[in-house]
Enzyme design. Structure first.
Site, PDB file in Angstrom:
ATOM      1  N   ASP A  25      47.679  30.951  45.311  1.00 33.28           N
ATOM      2  CA  ASP A  25      47.431  31.743  46.527  1.00 33.28           C
ATOM      3  C   ASP A  25      48.781  32.196  47.102  1.00 33.28           C
ATOM      4  O   ASP A  25      49.837  31.675  46.718  1.00 33.28           O
ATOM      5  CB  ASP A  25      46.673  30.909  47.572  1.00 33.28           C
ATOM      6  N   SER A  26      48.716  33.090  48.084  1.00 29.56           N
ATOM      7  CA  SER A  26      49.944  33.535  48.761  1.00 29.56           C
ATOM      8  C   SER A  26      50.588  32.382  49.528  1.00 29.56           C
ATOM      9  O   SER A  26      51.768  32.422  49.842  1.00 29.56           O
ATOM     10  CB  SER A  26      49.628  34.667  49.731  1.00 29.56           C
TER      11      SER A  26
ATOM     12  N   TYR B  61      50.315  38.271  52.313  1.00 34.61           N
ATOM     13  CA  TYR B  61      50.215  39.400  51.390  1.00 34.61           C
ATOM     14  C   TYR B  61      49.424  40.547  52.022  1.00 34.61           C
ATOM     15  O   TYR B  61      49.534  41.682  51.599  1.00 34.61           O
ATOM     16  CB  TYR B  61      49.431  38.988  50.132  1.00 34.61           C
ATOM     17  N   GLY B  62      48.566  40.171  53.014  1.00 33.09           N
ATOM     18  CA  GLY B  62      47.478  41.013  53.521  1.00 33.09           C
ATOM     19  C   GLY B  62      47.754  42.466  53.797  1.00 33.09           C
ATOM     20  O   GLY B  62      46.868  43.287  53.641  1.00 33.09           O
TER      21      GLY B  62
ATOM     22  N   CYS C 288      42.918  33.728  45.989  1.00 33.01           N
ATOM     23  CA  CYS C 288      43.409  34.654  47.012  1.00 33.01           C
ATOM     24  C   CYS C 288      42.619  35.944  46.846  1.00 33.01           C
ATOM     25  O   CYS C 288      42.701  36.578  45.775  1.00 33.01           O
ATOM     26  CB  CYS C 288      44.905  34.883  46.788  1.00 33.01           C
ATOM     27  N   ASN C 289      41.852  36.301  47.863  1.00 34.13           N
ATOM     28  CA  ASN C 289      41.053  37.523  47.760  1.00 34.13           C
ATOM     29  C   ASN C 289      41.937  38.754  47.631  1.00 34.13           C
ATOM     30  O   ASN C 289      41.600  39.703  46.931  1.00 34.13           O
ATOM     31  CB  ASN C 289      40.167  37.683  49.003  1.00 34.13           C
ATOM     32  N   THR C 290      43.062  38.729  48.345  1.00 32.75           N
ATOM     33  CA  THR C 290      43.948  39.887  48.370  1.00 32.75           C
ATOM     34  C   THR C 290      44.567  40.117  46.987  1.00 32.75           C
ATOM     35  O   THR C 290      44.589  41.246  46.492  1.00 32.75           O
ATOM     36  CB  THR C 290      45.056  39.665  49.429  1.00 32.75           C
TER      37      THR C 290
ATOM     38  N   GLU D 174      49.258  29.361  58.535  1.00 31.64           N
ATOM     39  CA  GLU D 174      50.572  29.049  57.967  1.00 31.64           C
ATOM     40  C   GLU D 174      51.455  28.353  59.007  1.00 31.64           C
ATOM     41  O   GLU D 174      52.307  27.543  58.670  1.00 31.64           O
ATOM     42  CB  GLU D 174      51.258  30.331  57.469  1.00 31.64           C
TER      43      GLU D 174
ATOM     44  N   CYS E  92      38.757  35.632  52.977  1.00 33.37           N
ATOM     45  CA  CYS E  92      40.160  35.259  52.757  1.00 33.37           C
ATOM     46  C   CYS E  92      40.181  33.739  52.712  1.00 33.37           C
ATOM     47  O   CYS E  92      39.556  33.079  53.549  1.00 33.37           O
ATOM     48  CB  CYS E  92      41.033  35.778  53.896  1.00 33.37           C
ATOM     49  N   THR E  93      40.909  33.193  51.743  1.00 29.29           N
ATOM     50  CA  THR E  93      40.857  31.744  51.531  1.00 29.29           C
ATOM     51  C   THR E  93      41.572  30.948  52.624  1.00 29.29           C
ATOM     52  O   THR E  93      41.413  29.730  52.711  1.00 29.29           O
ATOM     53  CB  THR E  93      41.421  31.374  50.148  1.00 29.29           C
ATOM     54  N   HIS E  94      42.370  31.626  53.450  1.00 29.64           N
ATOM     55  CA  HIS E  94      42.964  30.914  54.593  1.00 29.64           C
ATOM     56  C   HIS E  94      41.916  30.613  55.671  1.00 29.64           C
ATOM     57  O   HIS E  94      42.064  29.661  56.443  1.00 29.64           O
ATOM     58  CB  HIS E  94      44.067  31.746  55.244  1.00 29.64           C
TER      59      HIS E  94
HETATM   60  N1  DGL Z   1      44.603  33.776  51.268  1.00 32.49           N
HETATM   61  C1  DGL Z   1      44.662  35.131  50.930  1.00 32.49           C
HETATM   62  C2  DGL Z   1      43.339  35.805  50.719  1.00 32.49           C
HETATM   63  O1  DGL Z   1      42.414  35.146  50.328  1.00 32.49           O
HETATM   64  C3  DGL Z   1      45.748  36.027  51.387  1.00 32.49           C
HETATM   65  C4  DGL Z   1      46.232  35.921  52.766  1.00 32.49           C
HETATM   66  C5  DGL Z   1      47.507  36.691  52.940  1.00 32.49           C
HETATM   67  O2  DGL Z   1      48.504  36.299  52.361  1.00 32.49           O
HETATM   68  O3  DGL Z   1      47.455  37.701  53.658  1.00 32.49           O
HETATM   69  O4  DGL Z   1      43.206  36.986  50.910  1.00 32.49           O
END
Ligand code: DGL
Length: 257
Positions: A10-11, A42-43, A73-75, A152, A184-186
């Site tokens: 993941d990011s 990353y978003g 990470c979805n992104t 984060e 988003c996994t966060h």
């Molecule tokens: N956890 C990530 C996701 O699932 C990315 C979050 C990020 O870095 O913006 O999209």
């Protein structure tokens, strides 16, 4: 090969919500987690840049001998999954699916909310999924502004987090959404706050990570890749940031169990 680890990338810290589900579903497997950390979030980065970062990370996990890699990470999935599957064709790669399908099947109000990063929401993967399952259903998308930074920064249980979540979710509730998808996994780290915000409104929050863990189980079985019964699993953590961040990943992973 069977006793090699499953890579999870993941990011940053978010993929630990998927790591936790994989660990629960497959307690005998070694896991190697890579949380970039240095380039998070990353978003809102350009797609090309995310693809380059994902390539570097998945390349590192493959070089470390992972038998399967989960892009948690979805992104990064939206920006790079086809590219990664083409480049690392010898290793099964599992991506995140926006859980729009189960939400559209379950909704009674015919209004579904999706929270994700900007880059995920404007990607083809999301658009295709929403068009495929969202017929006759209003799919409301809202970027979770500031959500990743809250997680984060270890600020997910603060009043600031509650205000941020409320600002994103309230418009969905006003339009009658009865399903809210975490794209988003966060975001599952914000679940206690989310649940407080939607309390009493008849809303189900949909987290796709258990389904991703089930997909990993399926692929290991399909390819005969499960670890041997006597294998003693270990849990490694890598990052592109510094040692303090690597330790944080480790700590947060243990706390999340
Ligand atoms: N956890 C990530 C996701 O699932 C990315 C979050 C990020 O870095 O913006 O999209």
């Amino acid at each position: 090969m069977n006793n090699a680890p499953i890579g999870v990338y993941d990011s940053g810290l978010g993929g630990l919500t998927v790591w936790r589900e994989i660990r629960r579903a497959l307690p005998g497997e070694s896991l190697l987690y890579l949380g970039d950390g240095k380039n998070c979030p990353y978003g809102s980065r350009p797609r090309e840049e995310i693809r380059r970062l994902a390539d570097e990370a998945v390349g590192r996990l493959v070089a470390a001998g992972c038998k399967l890699v989960v892009v948690a990470c979805n992104t990064a999935t939206a920006a790079a999954i086809d590219f990664l599957r083409g480049k690392y064709a010898g290793v099964p790669i599992v991506g995140m699916e926006p859980a729009v399908k189960p939400a559209c099947l379950a909704t009674r109000s015919r209004v579904v909310g999706v929270l994700a990063t900007e880059r995920s929401l404007d990607g083809d993967l999301f658009r295709r999924t929403a068009a495929r399952y969202g017929e006759g259903i209003e799919v409301l998308t809202v970027p979770g502004r500031g959500f990743v930074e809250l997680v984060e920064g270890d600020r997910e249980s603060t009043p600031e987090a509650e205000a941020c979540v409320r600002a994103a979710v309230e418009p969905m509730l006003e339009r009658g959404a009865d399903q809210i998808v975490l794209g988003c996994t966060h975001y599952p780290f914000l679940l206690p706050v989310l649940e407080r915000v939607v309390a009493g409104r008849g809303v189900t929050i949909v987290d796709p990570s258990p389904a991703v863990a089930r997909r990993v189980v399926q692929l290991l079985d399909r390819d005969g890749l499960r670890a041997e019964a006597e294998h003693r699993p270990d849990f490694g953590f890598l990052t592109f940031a510094d040692e303090a961040y690597r330790r944080r990943l480790e700590q947060k992973a243990l706390e999340s169990l």
